[in-house]
Design an enzyme around this catalytic site. Structure first.
Site, PDB file in Angstrom:
ATOM      1  CE1 TYR A  77     -52.176  51.489  37.432  1.00  0.00           C
ATOM      2  CE2 TYR A  77     -50.293  50.999  36.012  1.00  0.00           C
ATOM      3  CZ  TYR A  77     -51.550  51.552  36.189  1.00  0.00           C
ATOM      4  OH  TYR A  77     -52.183  52.152  35.127  1.00  0.00           O
ATOM      5  CG  ASP A 130     -65.525  50.832  47.780  1.00  0.00           C
ATOM      6  OD1 ASP A 130     -64.611  50.403  47.039  1.00  0.00           O
ATOM      7  OD2 ASP A 130     -65.481  50.737  49.021  1.00  0.00           O
ATOM      8  CB  VAL A 131     -64.626  48.871  42.097  1.00  0.00           C
ATOM      9  CG1 VAL A 131     -65.275  49.831  41.114  1.00  0.00           C
ATOM     10  CG2 VAL A 131     -63.191  49.291  42.421  1.00  0.00           C
ATOM     11  CB  ILE A 146     -58.374  57.525  31.074  1.00  0.00           C
ATOM     12  CG1 ILE A 146     -56.921  57.959  30.816  1.00  0.00           C
ATOM     13  CG2 ILE A 146     -58.812  56.501  30.033  1.00  0.00           C
ATOM     14  CD1 ILE A 146     -55.905  56.830  30.915  1.00  0.00           C
ATOM     15  CE  LYS A 176     -54.444  49.413  35.357  1.00  0.00           C
ATOM     16  NZ  LYS A 176     -55.873  49.656  35.073  1.00  0.00           N
ATOM     17  CB  THR A 185     -54.085  60.824  34.137  1.00  0.00           C
ATOM     18  OG1 THR A 185     -53.144  59.907  34.717  1.00  0.00           O
ATOM     19  CG2 THR A 185     -54.451  60.371  32.732  1.00  0.00           C
TER      20      THR A 185
END
Length: 244
Positions: free
Chosen positions: A149, A64-65, A22, A153, A184
């Protein structure tokens, strides 16, 4: 072209997670609109797997976040930034019931988004820029095998709203796009079950899964003058999955 539906000259977008499926579609869309783009992957392997092709105005970088210092240094290495798109994300089916994995998913998906927003705040304020966070249909509709997850979100949605209220005084608009079922790499294993794949397709209004390119236009629009009164909102791009 109506200038409300165009990007300003010199427009620069930073797409965190831009090496992913994405993210790559979003990065390509910005390039097509004449912007310069910095797109990141978590490591060199992510960049090597990316569907992004080399082109003028596109720069790839690793980030690397989950690393505070790395995110801060990365942001300081930028001058003009008109748009920040946060689409770095991971999930781990079933393993998210292990606390270490749960925390890792939250750290990447939610805290990583916050890190990037904070790090790029000065540049975005200088340009009265835009942030678009990639949320998910799973911020609204939970699934049993990915609790971290879903939680992350949902957190991205509320983070988006809170920052939109706080940073309006700086001229920064903060919105989110919530994709539905998009084909994806992150969901490749689930799509291998053909019955499951078809059940999902049949529930959508268009009777198909989405493609990464289906997300990019909504993101670009939220960075254009045409959306100047939109902030704190979540745009669902799910093929009508949640409509019925």
């Amino acid at each position: 072209m109506n200038s409300n539906f165009a990007l300003a000259p010199g427009f620069h977008a930073v797409v965190i997670g831009g090496a992913g499926d994405i993210g790559a579609a979003i990065s390509s869309q910005f390039c097509d609109l004449g912007a310069t783009v910095t797109a990141t992957g978590a490591n060199e392997a992510d960049l090597a797997r990316s569907r992004l092709e080399p082109r003028a105005g596109l720069r790839l970088a690793t980030l690397d976040v989950t690393d505070d210092a790395a995110v801060t240094a990365f942001a300081r290495g930028h001058g003009r930034v008109d748009a920040l798109v946060n689409c770095a994300g991971i999930l781990a089916r079933d393993k998210e019931f292990e606390i270490e994995t749960f925390m890792k998913v939250i750290d990447v998906n939610l805290t990583g988004t916050f890190r990037a927003c904070m790090a790029f705040h000065p540049q975005l304020a200088a340009q009265a820029g835009a942030i678009v966070n990639i949320a998910s249909m799973n911020a609204t509709l939970a699934l049993p095998r990915i609790p971290a997850y879903c939680a992350s979100k949902g957190g991205v949605v509320m983070l988006t709203k809170a920052l939109a209220l706080k940073w309006a005084e700086d001229g920064i608009r903060v919105n989110a796009v919530a994709p539905g079922y998009i084909e994806t790499a992150i969901n490749a294993a689930g799509r291998a079950d053909l019955a499951h794949y078809q059940r999902i397709a049949d529930r959508t209004a268009f009777k198909r899964w989405g493609q990464p390119d289906d997300i990019a236009g909504a993101v670009a629009f939220l960075c254009m003058p045409a959306s100047r009164y939109a902030t704190g909102t979540v745009v669902a791009v799910d093929g009508g999955f949640l409509a019925g």
